[in-house]
Enzyme design. Structure first.
Site, mmCIF file in Angstrom:
data_model
loop_
_atom_site.group_PDB
_atom_site.id
_atom_site.type_symbol
_atom_site.label_atom_id
_atom_site.label_comp_id
_atom_site.label_asym_id
_atom_site.label_seq_id
_atom_site.Cartn_x
_atom_site.Cartn_y
_atom_site.Cartn_z
ATOM 1 C CG HIS A 295 -1.850 0.947 1.151
ATOM 2 N ND1 HIS A 295 -1.917 2.290 1.307
ATOM 3 C CD2 HIS A 295 -3.180 0.748 0.472
ATOM 4 C CE1 HIS A 295 -2.979 2.750 1.183
ATOM 5 N NE2 HIS A 295 -4.042 2.094 0.715
ATOM 6 C CG ASP B 230 -9.085 -4.531 -2.226
ATOM 7 O OD1 ASP B 230 -10.444 -4.780 -1.620
ATOM 8 O OD2 ASP B 230 -8.794 -3.573 -2.886
#
Ligand code: ACO
Length: 425
Positions: free
Chosen positions: A303, A360
């Site tokens: 991320h 996710d």
């Protein structure tokens, strides 16, 4: 005392103010830089660039903190409804009972979709991706509901969008399957209504299960906002040209579609399936992800901001375990995901690069258990992110320091040369 930074350039010194946020974050305000020095800044991917002041979402990627309007996402996921969280993001405070009732009534009143829109859906090629359809249909809303001039009309448009996009998403699924449409029901909650519109059929009435509704609620709350990510920045940037709300949100949906952003939830399931059905196993996937010559990345890992475990991923993983257990479902992909995570987290490459599962990594398994088809996963993300996009668009529209977004560049192409006619080339 106000902090400043001193910049020395070609013998001249200028003082640049330091802006401090309410959580102590600091930024150099460079808005006078070009006027005073002729310089601009260069920051590909905006890794170090703050594009706005915002009071909506706070995140700290080093500590794994995420709060909406000051409230930790863990508390909202535990106690709030998606509707209440949406209200909080858009209006800046938790609603009282009257405000929540009023909001529910408005959502119900606006949940039907103009019947002429059905023709659009029916004429899309069968293989169209639902994100492409959603993005263009949201843009098309402007033609069906053009009243966007007064503050009251804009308020209605924000609620209309939340209510209608949910119906439109279910509608695209039903039409893709050749099924009769199911209308929204005012007696159901926001999440129940969506599930019913998706899965109810005249032959098999949909049984609303508490655990499934809860998993969807958590999924949507965890996705509701994430400050200035790629799709939200798109909404703000497109919105800064003063386009209408629908056009700005449509651009956010298009950005979210990308596999490095919201499309990752679909990409994770495709990767796990590939590993499970003979793609060489999870160890091979780890080796490929580390190989710089191979473009393969571990989807659902890494991320831009989180350099520790994504707080949303922790909740998603727990929700995933609880849902599968309560439905007595066994998903072989969960096994693959857990082995992949365990191996990656103890691998030196992933440790050195601070790569952890993001929201996710487990969300696709939750969506599969709910019954959502894989190509609808990113649409589910978009439905969750809608309140955040709306809140960010509204904040940017009302910003007293608003400016049209217009980054600069450093040109590195040819310097001037004369045009050569085609016969002489
Ligand atoms: N697998 C393997 N290596 C990775 C991964 C990954 N998933 N993510 C980052 N890296 C490595 C890069 O190869 C790079 O290595 P290097 O410095 O040795 O060259 C380093 O980590 C930094 O990577 P960047 O791409 O520069 O990091 P950035 O912050 O720009 O990217 C991103 C973040 C796009 C999310 C990236 O981690 C990624 O591609 N992840 C997979 C896709 C994904 O899951 N996206 C969803 C994000 S969450 C969301 O949008 C909802």
């Amino acid at each position: 005392m106000n902090k400043t930074v001193t910049l020395t350039y070609e013998g001249k010194q200028i003082e640049l103010p330091v802006v401090t946020g309410s959580e102590g974050e600091e930024a150099i305000d460079i808005s006078r830089l070009r006027a005073e020095t002729g310089l601009i800044t260069l920051d590909p991917g905006y890794v170090n660039t703050g594009s706005c002041l915002s009071a909506i979402t706070f995140m700290n990627g080093e500590k794994g903190i995420l709060r909406y309007r000051g409230i930790p996402v863990e508390q909202l996921a535990e106690h709030s409804s998606f509707k209440e969280t949406a209200y909080l993001l858009i209006n800046g405070h938790l609603p009282n009972r009257d405000e929540l009732t009023q909001f529910s009534v408005m959502l119900n009143d606006h949940s039907l979709v103009h019947t002429d829109m059905k023709a659009f859906y029916q004429n899309y090629p069968r293989a169209s991706h639902p994100m492409g359809i959603l993005s263009s249909m949201v843009n098309a809303l402007r033609s069906f509901y053009p009243a966007l001039d007064t503050e009251e009309q804009i308020d209605i448009a924000m609620t209309r969008l939340l209510a209608k996009v949910r119906t439109m998403a279910a509608m695209s699924y039903k039409i893709s399957r050749g099924h009769e449409l199911v209308l929204p029901r005012p007696d159901l909650t926001f999440c129940e209504n969506f599930l019913n519109m998706m899965f109810d059929t005249p032959v098999t009435p949909y049984e609303i299960k508490r655990e499934v509704v809860n998993a969807l609620r958590v999924f949507w709350i965890l996705h509701a906002d994430h400050e200035q990510n790629c799709s939200t920045s798109s909404v703000r940037m497109v919105g800064s040209a003063r386009v209408n709300l629908y056009a700005a949100i449509s651009s956010g949906i298009a950005a979210l579609w990308g596999p490095l952003h919201g499309g990752a939830n679909q990409a994770v399931i495709e990767m796990l399936t590939e590993i499970q059905t003979g793609g060489g196993g999870y160890k091979k996937a780890i080796e490929r992800a580390k190989d710089k010559k191979d473009p393969f990345r571990l989807m659902g890992f890494g991320h831009r901001v989180y350099k520790t475990y994504d707080p949303r991923a922790k909740i998603m993983k727990k929700t995933c375990d609880e849902l599968l257990e309560s439905l007595r479902l066994e998903d072989p992909l969960l096994d693959v995901a857990k082995k992949l995570e365990e191996t990656a987290l103890s691998d030196q490459y992933f440790i050195d690069h601070n790569l952890y599962p993001n929201v996710d990594f487990y969300s696709g398994i939750v969506l599969r258990a709910i019954g959502i088809p894989t190509n609808m996963f990113t649409v589910m993300f978009a439905l969750g992110r809608l309140p955040g996009w709306i809140a960010q668009w509204k904040e940017s529209k009302d910003d007293p320091n608003w400016k049209i977004a217009r980054p600069r560049q450093i040109y590195n192409g040819e310097t001037e040369y004369a045009y050569v006619p085609i016969h002489a080339r």
